[in-house]
Design an enzyme around this catalytic site. Structure first.
Site, PDB file in Angstrom:
ATOM      1  N   SER A 674      21.853  16.598   4.046  1.00 59.44           N
ATOM      2  CA  SER A 674      22.685  16.233   2.901  1.00 59.44           C
ATOM      3  C   SER A 674      22.030  16.589   1.579  1.00 59.44           C
ATOM      4  CB  SER A 674      23.010  14.749   2.944  1.00 59.44           C
ATOM      5  OG  SER A 674      21.854  14.012   2.723  1.00 59.44           O
ATOM      6  N   LYS A 717      25.233   5.671  -0.237  1.00 56.09           N
ATOM      7  CA  LYS A 717      24.806   6.638  -1.254  1.00 56.09           C
ATOM      8  C   LYS A 717      25.435   6.324  -2.606  1.00 56.09           C
ATOM      9  CE  LYS A 717      23.760  10.474   1.792  1.00 56.09           C
ATOM     10  NZ  LYS A 717      24.208  11.738   2.323  1.00 56.09           N
TER      11      LYS A 717
END
Ligand code: ADP
Length: 767
Positions: A674, A717
């Protein structure tokens, strides 16, 4: 010279000369013969029938030689039976039967031995031989009377001796008859000798058999005696519990709810145990084994509470939020109620620590009224921990599954397999394949624990697993489970949980009353924000516990009625603030980009730094990096090279410069694909000297052609970005749907840019 005498036909007996015997007579003709004899000189002709069955014998039915006997006594008994006592006198040969009515009248002639037929030496020789043979016979037959023995020793005449012995040997009448019919002394000698030798043989064989049997009996008896003695000795030594224990085991066995085979097996073990000396180590092993078997819930089951309303209430009462998890749990319970045993899927609750996974499972157990056992799999590496050790090992134990069943005491508990992602396999066998057997409904009705040996039925056990990181669960295990994700909590959720659950729990746990402690919302908010930083609420609960403890002390020591905690005095309870939000440096810089990462304990931001310097085209990566991240960096470079013309990067640039990528902060290895776009942005910024906005964070993987791929852990996140004071985040376009599901509370104040290609990213990030 022939004589005529009343005769009695004997059945099944022969009377020899010199023999005194009595017998019963019942046939009328025989009774009449006796009466006739009694009126005469009391002499009877006794002759034996060849066939016992015949009632009215003719001459040919009788043996040829009989005996003349005198009647010594006649007793009339009941039913017309007459008992007579006779003494045999002389051998007589039957010539004919003169009449058969009213009694037998027989004509016969005496059989005389020719005295001179053999010499005196021969007679003496025969006498001695017979005596010796008899002595041997007598030695095997100790019950013979002494008197009789003396008589034999004193008899000097061979003929008399032979008659005496023949009279007293217990042999069949046929043999006596043979002897009777032997006329000459030699014939008699041979017949008698034969009988004697035969008897000696028979008796010694008989004795041999007897002694064998006796030996066996003796051995048993000896063992019995020794055992009894041992019992006494044990009693003396104070070790006499083995019998008691065995008895107790037997009693427990009687009460045990199990199938016949299982019981039989345990019974055998107890029997074996009885014969093991109690001081031996084997005895301890056997004892442990039997106790384990007796404590396992073979056929004992508890009754489930199938009331879904009740389950819903309990789940809601115990937990704040977690709506989706609760919904899924209730669906799961409904299915569990409908399907038969062993059919319902296995749930795996996955999420960061402290988010209530264990506690939800416990609530489910409470709702269903099931026994609850927790099996912690964290750090289990040895297959034997799951499947047990074989009993041959010293200190062998059942595996955790069997031990869990024993603790539960029923065969249908709720078994929590905690931290299933933390099992690992090493040289000691494959733990995950053992677990697979546990979870597989096809196999688990006959789960074999190495220690228990008897197959266990796990098909009615309700399994719930928990895991922090789904990626770490071995693939085959994951396939068997239904995943329910439990996410990290937002500040607001934490506040609610603290207020509505944790406070109550901790106040009670620390012996306070509800009205003795008040913590203001503001203060709680500060605890959440400044004293803890975590995905779950475990640290928060600990901090609240700390406040409660301090308050309890104040109440007790200072005799105060009530303690109030506010924003102002919070530091008195918890000390200095632990976390001040390290807001990002508020300057735009070259080569520094904020990425967002997901770790097993929640979300985090990470700053990626890139430096470019003159060199030979080398490429360096440092900091906390996972393998996937290294690959992302490579992909980033390849992309940048492919678009270098667009950004006016000279062709020779990559040859003449070194590049260094570093990820400074963070102790947790950050993995997961990511960080691709973050690194590419940082590199391009460093190469082109373009500044990057300080308040932009990003997450997404990059392809070689610059496309942005979706990521996971969006909620964590986003939360991390917000906590770090970001204003804008770049999220892959493909994650747009997931973002919609995230509570607006988290998204408030954040600008979310959905990006499809690197171009979109750079547009947002570059100043
Ligand atoms: P996990 O198993 O996920 O690591 P736990 O179940 O042990 O976490 O939870 C830690 C503590 O937090 C427990 O005391 C639990 O009751 C509490 N807790 C967690 N989530 C919630 C919630 N949503 N509502 C109420 N209490 C919660």
């Amino acid at each position: 010279m022939s004589i005529t005498l009343p005769a009695v036909a004997l059945r099944g007996m022969t009377i020899l000369p010199g023999m005194v015997a009595h017998f019963d007579i019942s046939r009328e003709m025989s009774v009449k013969a006796v009466e006739a004899a009694m009126t005469g000189d009391q002499t009877l002709f006794l002759v034996t029938q060849r066939d016992i069955e015949i009632d009215c014998p003719k001459a040919e039915d009788l043996y040829e030689v009989g005996i003349v006997a005198t009647i010594k006594q006649v007793i009339k008994m009941q039913n017309g039976i007459v008992r007579i006592l006779v003494e045999g006198k002389r051998r007589i040969r039957l010539i004919s039967l003169i009449s058969q009515e009213p009694y037998l009248l027989a004509e016969g002639e005496y059989v005389e031995e020719d005295q001179d037929a053999c010499s005196a030496e021969a007679r003496e020789g025969m006498r001695r031989a017979i005596q010796e043979a008899y002595a041997r016979y007598a030695s095997l037959n100790p019950r013979l009377g002494k008197e009789y023995f003396r008589q034999i020793a004193e008899t000097k005449d061979a003929a008399r001796l032979m008659d005496l012995i023949a009279n007293n040997i217990p042999v069949y009448y046929e043999e006596k008859q043979n002897y009777l019919e032997a006329v000459t002394l030699e014939e008699r000698y041979e017949t008698l000798m034969e009988i004697l030798l035969q008897e000696v043989n028979i008796i010694s064989l008989k004795n041999e058999f007897q002694s064998k049997v006796r030996e066996r009996v003796d051995k048993n008896q000896k063992e019995y005696l020794l055992r009894e003695q041992m019992k006494v000795i044990r009693e003396e030594l104070g070790e006499d519990n083995i019998g008691d224990d065995a008895e107790q085991y037997m009693e427990s066995l009687e009460k045990l709810n199990a199938s016949r085979e299982v019981k039989e097996r345990i019974r055998k073990e107890i029997d074996r145990f009885k014969n093991i000396p109690p001081s031996s180590s084997e005895s301890t092993v056997a004892r442990g084994y039997i106790e384990t078997l007796l404590e396992l819930p073979w056929d004992t089951a508890s009754k489930d509470n199938k009331d879904l309303k009740n389950a819903k209430k309990i789940l809601n009462d115990d937990h704040y939020g977690l709506e989706k998890v609760k919904e899924r749990m209730l669906e799961f319970l409904a299915v569990h109620n409908l399907t038969s045993k062993g059919q319902s899927p296995i749930i795996c609750l996955a999420g960061p620590p402290g988010t209530g996974k264990t506690s939800i499972a416990r609530s489910v157990a409470k709702a269903l009224n099931k026994e609850y056992v927790r099996i912690c799999l964290g750090g289990v590496r040895d297959e034997a921990e799951i499947r047990g050790h074989r009993r041959t090992y010293v200190g062998a134990m059942p595996g955790r599954i069997a031990a869990g069943l024993r603790t539960a005491g029923v065969k249908n508990p709720l078994m929590l397999l905690d931290e299933i992602d933390k099992v690992s396999s090493d040289y000691k066998g494959d733990t995950s394949s053992a677990l697979l057997e546990v979870l597989d409904s096809e196999q688990n009705s006959k789960f074999r624990d190495h220690y228990v040996e008897i197959p266990l039925d796990l098909s009615e056990v309700m399994f719930i697993a928990t895991a922090n990181s789904v990626q770490d669960i071995p693939r085959p295990l994951l396939d068997r489970m239904e995943l329910i994700e439990v996410n990290s909590y937002t500040e607001n959720e934490k506040l609610h949980i603290a207020k509505e659950h944790l406070m109550r729990k901790q106040i009670k746990k620390n012996g306070l009353k509800r009205n003795q402690l008040a913590v203001s919302d503001e203060a709680l908010g500060m605890v959440v924000r400044s004293y803890t930083r975590e995905a779950g609420v475990r640290g928060l609960e600990r901090k609240i516990g700390e406040i409660c403890r301090k308050a309890a002390r104040e109440i007790y020591e200072d005799n105060r009625k009530k303690v109030s905690v506010t924003k102002k005095n919070l530091s008195q309870f918890l000390g200095k603030e632990k976390y001040t939000f390290d807001r990002a440096d508020k300057t735009d810089e070259i080569g520094i980009v904020r990425g967002l990462a997901w770790t097993s304990v929640g979300g985090d931001t990470l700053e990626i730094e890139v430096n470019v310097m003159p060199g030979k085209g080398e490429f360096k990566l440092t900091g906390q990096l996972g393998d996937v991240m290294k690959e992302s960096a490579q992909a980033g470079i390849s992309y940048i090279r492919s678009v270098s013309e667009e950004y006016k990067i000279p062709k020779s640039f990559f040859r003449e410069h070194d590049m260094h990528i570093h990820i400074p902060e963070g102790a947790v290895p950050k993995d997961g694909p990511s960080a691709g776009i973050t690194m590419a942005t940082a590199m391009l910024s460093a190469i082109t000297k373009h500044k990057v906005r300080w308040d932009v964070a990003m997450t997404g993987e990059i392809t070689l052609r610059g496309r942005v791929l979706p990521i996971g852990g969006l909620k964590e996140k986003t939360l991390a970005a917000k906590n770090a004071g970001m204003k804008t985040i770049c999220v892959p376009k493909k994650n747009e749907k997931d973002m919609e599901e995230i509570a607006s509370e988290i998204k408030k104040g954040l600008k979310i840019v959905y990006v499809e290609t690197m171009k979109d990213v750079l547009k947002t990030a570059f100043v």
